[in-house]
Design a protein around this motif. Structure first.
Motif, PDB file in Angstrom:
ATOM      1  N   UNK A 247       0.797  -1.224   0.000  1.00 53.84           N
ATOM      2  CA  UNK A 247       0.000   0.000   0.000  1.00 53.84           C
ATOM      3  C   UNK A 247       0.830   1.274   0.000  1.00 53.84           C
ATOM      4  N   UNK A 248       2.087   1.184   0.398  1.00 52.67           N
ATOM      5  CA  UNK A 248       2.919   2.377   0.576  1.00 52.67           C
ATOM      6  C   UNK A 248       4.303   2.159  -0.026  1.00 52.67           C
ATOM      7  N   UNK A 249       4.957   3.232  -0.453  1.00 53.74           N
ATOM      8  CA  UNK A 249       6.358   3.104  -0.847  1.00 53.74           C
ATOM      9  C   UNK A 249       7.215   2.691   0.348  1.00 53.74           C
ATOM     10  N   UNK A 250       8.234   1.902   0.068  1.00 55.76           N
ATOM     11  CA  UNK A 250       9.138   1.400   1.108  1.00 55.76           C
ATOM     12  C   UNK A 250      10.567   1.745   0.714  1.00 55.76           C
ATOM     13  N   UNK A 251      11.331   2.295   1.664  1.00 54.91           N
ATOM     14  CA  UNK A 251      12.761   2.546   1.454  1.00 54.91           C
ATOM     15  C   UNK A 251      13.555   1.659   2.398  1.00 54.91           C
ATOM     16  N   UNK A 252      14.539   0.974   1.867  1.00 50.11           N
ATOM     17  CA  UNK A 252      15.444   0.177   2.676  1.00 50.11           C
ATOM     18  C   UNK A 252      16.652   1.025   3.048  1.00 50.11           C
TER      19      UNK A 252
END
Length: 375
Positions: A247-252
């Motif tokens: 549902x959302x952008x994810x940053x590692x």
């Protein structure tokens, strides 16, 4: 007014759409064969971009005024997509926040990034405090993270996670197509590269000169030598992942990689992060593809069965200081240097320029929890 625009990328389409709806007569010239994306590394960089609207996350590497513009742009995108939807051009846009995640071994590096974000108060372009407070990252325990994004968990242990409230994402391909299709009366001239842009005049590659009341140059790296702009290569991988439900952008957050995963419609996600000082437009390298997909898989194991739809690449236009630039003179407007912040900055820059020229305003929606009227 009669306005000539050199460049039909994100800035060119946003300008043409806004100006047309304010009653101006607009002509746009671009070397592309047509308005649709080709995903061959040659067209508008906006088609390749993932569409993350992350002003808080970008404070890691960008100045505070870039973030302030970003919050303005999110409010503008809410207004733009609403206006497009009212006329039958649906563009997926969501403001559910974004996530930062880190593996246990990288918690120290992640905390340094978060401390850096907290140390940057919002400022305007003059360097003055904006008077607004950016939202703070919210720590998520395992249960909260699982409730927000069930598919997000470490392949070799639990993840540390933070929610960045107020951030958003947009479907870049659908947005560019809608801005083109909903621009009444605009004359689009494809296969028409512009070699020079001067006051009141677009100089075409075929030797013709097109006169206008205002000439606008938004050609990205095509604006050389008028501007000292260079191309910075970026690469993305498109994956089809049924059932992922992101549902959302994810940053590692990782000492070496800043990989992001961005949801798109149709069970598609985009994985990207590469930033290479090169103007090479050749296909994605094996190293980039392996590193991007391995990093994404490490925080989303369900991607193991995803299917690769395409690998894309393009060149972001960057000025020496990595900051955007608006130049104005009688009969001439130039906007360039959006670098890695194209979708985050474009509405704010367009609205700023058109307001100064008294040619129109972008639609905007005040968003709760975000100071939509930031300078």
């Amino acid at each position: 007014m009669h306005i000539g625009i050199a460049g039909a990328g994100l800035l060119g389409r946003l300008l043409a759409w806004t100006l047309a709806h304010h009653g101006h007569r607009v002509s746009v010239f671009d070397p592309a064969p047509g308005p649709q994306p080709l995903f061959d590394g040659q067209g508008a960089a906006g088609f390749t971009a993932a569409g993350m609207l992350s002003p808080l996350a970008e404070l890691e590497t960008a100045e505070a005024d870039i973030a302030a513009r970003g919050w303005v742009s999110i409010a503008c995108w809410a207004g733009i997509t609403s206006a497009l939807a009212e006329r039958g051009h649906a563009v997926p846009f969501a403001r559910r926040g974004s996530l930062m995640v880190a593996h246990g071994a990288d918690l120290g590096a992640a905390r340094r990034v978060l401390a850096h974000l907290a140390s940057k108060p919002l400022r305007d372009e003059g360097g003055n405090p904006s008077g607004h407070q950016a939202p703070s990252p919210q720590v998520l325990d395992s249960a909260l993270l699982r409730s927000l994004e069930p598919s997000l968990h470490g392949a070799n242990g639990p993840l540390h996670a933070w929610l960045l409230p107020g951030e958003a994402h947009i479907d870049t391909v659908r947005a560019l197509q809608a801005l083109h299709d909903d621009a009444p009366g605009v004359a689009w001239h494809w296969d028409q590269p512009v070699h020079t842009v001067e006051a009141h005049t677009l100089g075409l590659a075929n030797g013709q000169a097109r006169r206008a009341d205002l000439a606008i140059d938004v050609r990205g790296i095509g604006a050389r030598p008028a501007l000292p702009v260079r191309g910075v290569r970026g690469e993305t991988v498109w994956l089809h992942a049924p059932g992922l439900g992101l549902q959302r952008p994810v940053r590692l957050l990782h000492p070496r990689h800043r990989v992001y995963i961005v949801p798109r419609r149709g069970d598609t996600v985009l994985v990207g992060a590469s930033e290479i000082e090169s103007e090479d437009r050749s296909p994605v390298s094996l190293r980039s593809a392996v590193e991007l997909m391995a990093a994404a898989h490490s925080v989303m194991p369900a991607l193991a069965e995803a299917r690769i739809l395409r690998m894309d690449r393009n060149l972001r236009p960057a000025l020496p200081d990595h900051r955007p630039r608006i130049d104005m003179a009688p009969g001439l407007l130039r906007i360039n240097g959006l670098y890695r912040h194209g979708w985050l900055l474009a509405p704010s820059l367009v609205d700023d320029a058109l307001t100064q020229l008294k040619l129109g305003r972008l639609p905007t929606h005040a968003l709760p929890g975000i100071a939509a009227a930031m300078p």
